[in-house]
Each structure stands twice: as C-alpha cells, then as structure tokens.
Design an enzyme around this catalytic site. Sequence first.
Site, short mmCIF file in Angstrom:
data_model
loop_
_atom_site.label_atom_id
_atom_site.label_comp_id
_atom_site.label_asym_id
_atom_site.label_seq_id
_atom_site.Cartn_x
_atom_site.Cartn_y
_atom_site.Cartn_z
N PRO A 556 -6.39 4.80 -5.84
CA PRO A 556 -6.13 3.58 -6.62
C PRO A 556 -5.55 3.85 -8.00
CG PRO A 556 -8.40 4.19 -6.94
CD PRO A 556 -7.78 5.27 -6.06
N ASP A 557 -4.89 4.96 -8.21
CA ASP A 557 -4.51 5.41 -9.55
C ASP A 557 -3.73 4.36 -10.34
OD1 ASP A 557 -4.72 7.52 -7.48
OD2 ASP A 557 -4.61 8.87 -9.19
N HIS A 558 -2.67 3.81 -9.74
CA HIS A 558 -1.84 2.86 -10.46
C HIS A 558 -2.60 1.57 -10.74
CE1 HIS A 558 1.82 5.29 -9.99
NE2 HIS A 558 1.36 5.57 -8.79
N ALA A 559 -3.38 1.11 -9.78
CA ALA A 559 -4.17 -0.10 -10.00
C ALA A 559 -5.25 0.14 -11.04
CB ALA A 559 -4.79 -0.57 -8.68
N GLY A 561 -5.19 2.27 -13.47
CA GLY A 561 -4.55 2.32 -14.78
C GLY A 561 -4.32 0.94 -15.34
#
Length: 796
Positions: A556-559, A561
């Site tokens: 879920p890195d982009h979310a 962030g």
Amino acid sequence: MSEQPAETPQPPAPLAGVRVLDLAVGPLAAIGRLLAELGADVVRVEPRDGAADRRQGRIVAGVSLDHLAANRGKRSARLDLADADDRAAFDDLVADADMLIETTAPGSDAAALLDAAGLSARHPALVILSASDFGRTEGFAGWQATDPVLHALSGELSRSGIAGRPPLLPPGDLAYDCAVAQGAYVLLLAFYARLRGGTGDHLDFSVLDGASLALDPGYGIAGSATAGIPASQLPRGRPTVGAQYPIIPCADGFVRLCVLSPRQWQGMFEWMGRPEAFADPAYSRLDTRFSSPTLVPAIARLFAGRTRAELEAEGQRHGVPAAGLLDLAEAEHSPQMAARGAFRPVEIARGIFAPFPDGALELDGARAGVPQPAVQPRAPFPDPDLAAGAAPLAGLRVLDLGVIVVGAEQSRLLADYGADVVKLENADFPDGSRQTRGNVPLSITFAAGHRNKRGLSLNLRAPAGKALFLKLAAEADIVLSNFKPGTMESLGLGADMLRAINPRLIVAESSAFGASGPWSRRLGYGPLVRASAGLTQRWRYPDDAESFSDAITVYPDHAAGRIGVVGVLALLIRRWRTGAGGTVSVAQAEIMLSHMAPEVAALSLEAAGHAVAGGEPDAPWDAFPCAGDDEWCAVTVRDDADWARLCTAIDRDDLAGDPALADRAGRIAARGRIDAAVSAWTQELAPDAAMARLQAAGVPAGAMRRVSELPGSPYFRARDLLTAVRHPMVAEPLLQETRPVRSRHLPDPPQRPAPMLGEQSAEILRDWLHLPEDDIAALAQAGVIGTERPAVAAVA
C-alpha cells in the site's frame, strides 16, 4: 496528601469545527469518513428512504457492513432535493459548510438537481469535490466503472497474475480504496489553499485518475527491488513471480522473504550455514540471486519442518526480512493488531458486534479513532496570507528523511504544491531507490518520485551533522521519515526533541506495522506487510492455492503516503488557527486492513454464527479474452439493469429471457455458463471495440492496458494525465503525472528535476541557515556534508 501532576491536555482534533457536507455514495463515501476521523463535522445527506449503498454489499441483520465501514462517524440528514422545503434546508447546510463531496454521475438528473457548479458560483469560499468514475472528461464522462474496470484501464490488471494464465483480478476494492486516499489528499489541499488564499474551488476528481496515481502508478516511483526498472519496461505478459520476494512452504503454511541488500544476503547466507554453492561474491547482487535456479529450492529445504513463527524469529536474528503468510482472520487477531488496538467492536444492530478499524492514523500520539457524531461550533481561521496564483504550500519548509516509496511520495506531494522539500541522505547510505542496473547515473523511478525537491547530503551520525540537523529542524515546518520505529530516537532526533526546539513543527512518521507493538521493529517492506496483513493469501487464482500473485505490486505504499500527507495537511490546518504543530504516524499494515474492513467484519460475524448475505460479485465479473495475443477486456454486471443491457449488447436474448438468470443469485450460480457466453462474444473483438460497445450500452467495461500503452490511450490523452519531461542525468524523456486533480485554482505542479545526492547542499545551508561560505567549506572538508555529485549508483 501529595499533589497529583496535572494531565497534559490533548490538543484539539485537527479538523475540529470544520464542516463537511457528504453526498458521496458507495466506496468514495470513505473520503468523508477519513475527514470525520480527523475531527471534521461530516453530515451525510441522502434521500428520505436512504441512499442505495445502505442496501448493498455484505448485509447482516439488515445492515450493510460496506456502508458502515465507509460512513462511521458522520451525522445524517435525510432530504429530498426536489422538495422545496428540503431544498431550502439543504441550501442552509451548504451556506454553513466548508467542503462538499458529491458523486452524482455527470449529465444525470441527480447531477442537474444538485447543480454543483451553481453551488460553487453562489458560495465562492466552498471547496467542492465532484467525484465520478471518469471525471467530467469529454467523451468519457458518461462511462461506467467498477473495480475490475479501473484495474484494467490503469495498467494494474496487466501486472497481476502468473505468466501463461489469464490476468488475475486483485481482491477487494483496492482501486476505489486507493482513489479514496487520493481524493482526501486533493480535497484537503484545496481547503488549505482556500484558507491561505481566500478562494474555494471546484475539483473534477476522476476515480480512474485516483486509482492510476495512488494504487501502483506505472510511471511513479517503484520499490528498490526493481533496481530502477520502471513498470513501462516490463515484459508484455504477466510477470514472473517468486524471484524478488519468494514465498516458501514451511511446516504450517508459507513464509515470504525480502532479501534485497548485500547485508541481508549475508544474513541469509549465514542462516543457510554458509553453503559453498552460494559462496560466490556475485550472490551479493540482486540479479544473480533472482536468476539462480537453485537458491530458492535450497532455502526451501532449510525451511521445511519449521513453523512460520520460528522462521520469523530466526529471520530477525539473522537480519533477514521474513513474514509468515496470514489469512485475514489471523491478521486481524495478530498480537500486533491486538497490542495497538487497531480494531474495536462496533454494535451494528441490537446485541450484534463486529470489529471495525479504529482510525487510519495516529495523531499527537493517540489513535484517531472514529468519533461519535456531534454538532461542533465553527472553527475560526485567520485572514488569508497567500498571493494570488501562488502554490498553496509556498513558504513551507520540509526536511525529508523518507526512503523508498512511502517516503518519496509523502514529500513529493508536498513539493509539487510549493513546499521547499529538502531530500536528506547520508552519502554512505543513499536512498535504496537510487540503485540502478548498469552504468546509469540515476534511476527513472527515483527521478519520478523526487521531482521538485532539493538534495542535502548530511551525516547524522557525526556530532556536527546532528547539530546541523537540529538547526535545520528549528527552521522547518515539517519533518518526514519512514525508518524503522526508534531509529530517529536512537539518533537523538525523536519527535519530542524536535518539537521541544520548534513547537510549530509537524513530525510525520510512517512504518510497516506502527510505532508500538511486538512487530514494530520488524523491517517493513511492502511484500512482507501484504503477507502479514492477509492480502497475499487472498491474491491468488481460485483453483490454485499456491498461485500467490502480488509479488510485483507496490501496495500500500502510494496509498499510505497519501494518507500520511492527509494527516500532515490536517495538522497544517489546525496550526493555521492555533499556531501549534503536532505528530502523525502511519502504519502501512493498518492502512491495508482498513481497506479490507467489510471482509474482516463479515468473517468475525460468520464465526459468531451470524448469517452474512451478499458480498459476492454478480456474474459476469472478470476479464474476458479478446481478439489478439493476450488481449483482455474487464466486464462487470452490478445489478439487474446491467444484466439486461449486457444481454442486449452481446445479442443474447436467450439469456435475458431465462428466468433462472433473472436475479443475482441465479446468475452467480450459473457463472460458468454466463462467462462462456461473454467470452464467445469478446474474443471476436479487439479490446477497445468490446469496451466501446459495452460502455455505449451502459455496461461497465475496460480494455486491459499495459503500462507502456497508457500514454497513448484515448482517456489518458483526453485527461492530460502524463507529461513528458527531461532530466539532465537521464537519457530518454520521462513521463510524470501532470496533476493529481482537475481544479479551477490549484496550479499544475512544476517539473523541476529530482536531485542527485547532495546536489544542493551548500545552497540549502545558505538559504535556511545563512551559513558563510567558509563554514560550508569546512563542513564539506570534515565529511559532515557532501556537495559533489556521486559516481554511478549501480546495483549492489
């Protein structure tokens, strides 16, 4: 009697006194729930008989778990906007609101009745988010989307699954869930711009845009294991899974490994007993390990007979990132989630309780749980201070210690809108996303993730470096990091120390499992988080229990962030009226589990003996083969009306007239027959032709795009979603996102190139601290700062 020390009063919730009208229906209603968690007074406006989403999804005792997950913490107003008295009441609510969220379909009767453009004109300070599947985009505004359609058109579907098999739809509603994070970010950004500039905004928010930019953007920053190879350069078919993040059987299930750095490989080598077969120094390189046909089988022999818990513990001792694959129930009941109180029981009907996430963030050291809805007094704000046309975050200073994807995204989202973001690195330990394959000075994905920033090389372990950082922190507005919890404290740079020298400072931290609990010190790569949070177990083909297919996905890195930046913006909004800073902490595992909240609640209720109706998608709901080599089109049916339209579009009146298929239950039971009929039709057409015919009939459909095909797709061109830019250290032009949302007043982000390591060190010290040139030269001579461009950062 000794006097008891007075308790430190808890700061007000960041959005306390901010009023939001929420007319969103379906998954996007979670945008308003996020604002409620941050303290906003959110009033959900729906028809007198209730919005349709109250009767959709997983139903227990007449209550929709999906609706509850997206709408907890809101107040409710039942109004018929076609009724004169109700319209007058609604207009009074609008006059008192700061933000309005709506999801009416462009061109629909409901959109005309609401008249969002008219509301914006009559209330120029109001910030309106008009969200729809394809935005108000010419030629696409009337199209319909579902999660499979969004995955197909965003490029995600083409990267999901196993080579030689059909593409695999990701589980849950990940596309909508990530679009929610993007929607909350742009809404709070526009509201902060209103506070500073005095003018509201009307945002044209496309769910496809949100999913394309916040789930796993093909032209955004990628994980370090890719060694700078962007998704656009992947092979045309499904990726080969298992090499980068192998999943290995053990005594009670499976364990996933993330062996990326040379140090981690040395730990793995020691764990294996230093076998001669892998003693070649070449095994310290990613490409050697990924291409070895014997390495993973050798590790599998080591793991046989050991349990997941034993292997996790052994991995910790050897410095090897490892995580057992948990199912969703195990993840929710894990020691980490229990210790952090990530879920709390909610009474959904008399005497019936189910676990729901207790907020997506921690703010000021406390969980931002979902509050009880209550009327709040309006929040007073100072007069605007921003010049016309200026970026909303202009004047803010950010120290960015973030690494890899989450760190890059958090600071880049701030840099894009005017903040002076300083990317801080140690020359001896540069950001892992700088590594590349071959003689290339800068990775393409690093260039995408760090645009609009300046670079400072600083050795924080040197006393002079630490002292210099504290001076910078005294001048900063925001400090961002995503190290393993405790790292900043071990350097003497924890949030308490930083805020003691600068009470206006906002300190934001992100980690895999949160800052507390028994797993808090685990190394937190996204693939390990997905394994521990139960997602990997669900991301597989129904007919193959070991076909785990999430390996290449950056989630879920982009979310996460974006959720972190939502917390930062909320604290900036509070600081605008109080002058005080604060802290925000994001746990990636909890973001992921919050996206699966309805499923978690349903599993718990079923285990307690309660019947759960619904939750299974109608048929068809899949990707179907089209004419050409590995070409596919996602086609979905949401309800009886979609079914009738589909039958007409594919010229199957026999299916439309079959009483056994007249309702959802019958169609689910006959899914094989329906899928065969749809496949027979789609395989005679190119994907775009099938999509166009079905969308013209009102049926959600999307041609499967590869990432390399996105720039040329009609929607991406019409939306102007990607911009070609040049970086002085990259040979070919780069494609980067043009903007996160269409807006009347938010300027498009600039496209300043990402910095080389320490490229602006001297410039930053002059700007922020006014240091003389002699002092800067002395710091460089002592190795405290770096001021020269480094040699090529090749893969270790």
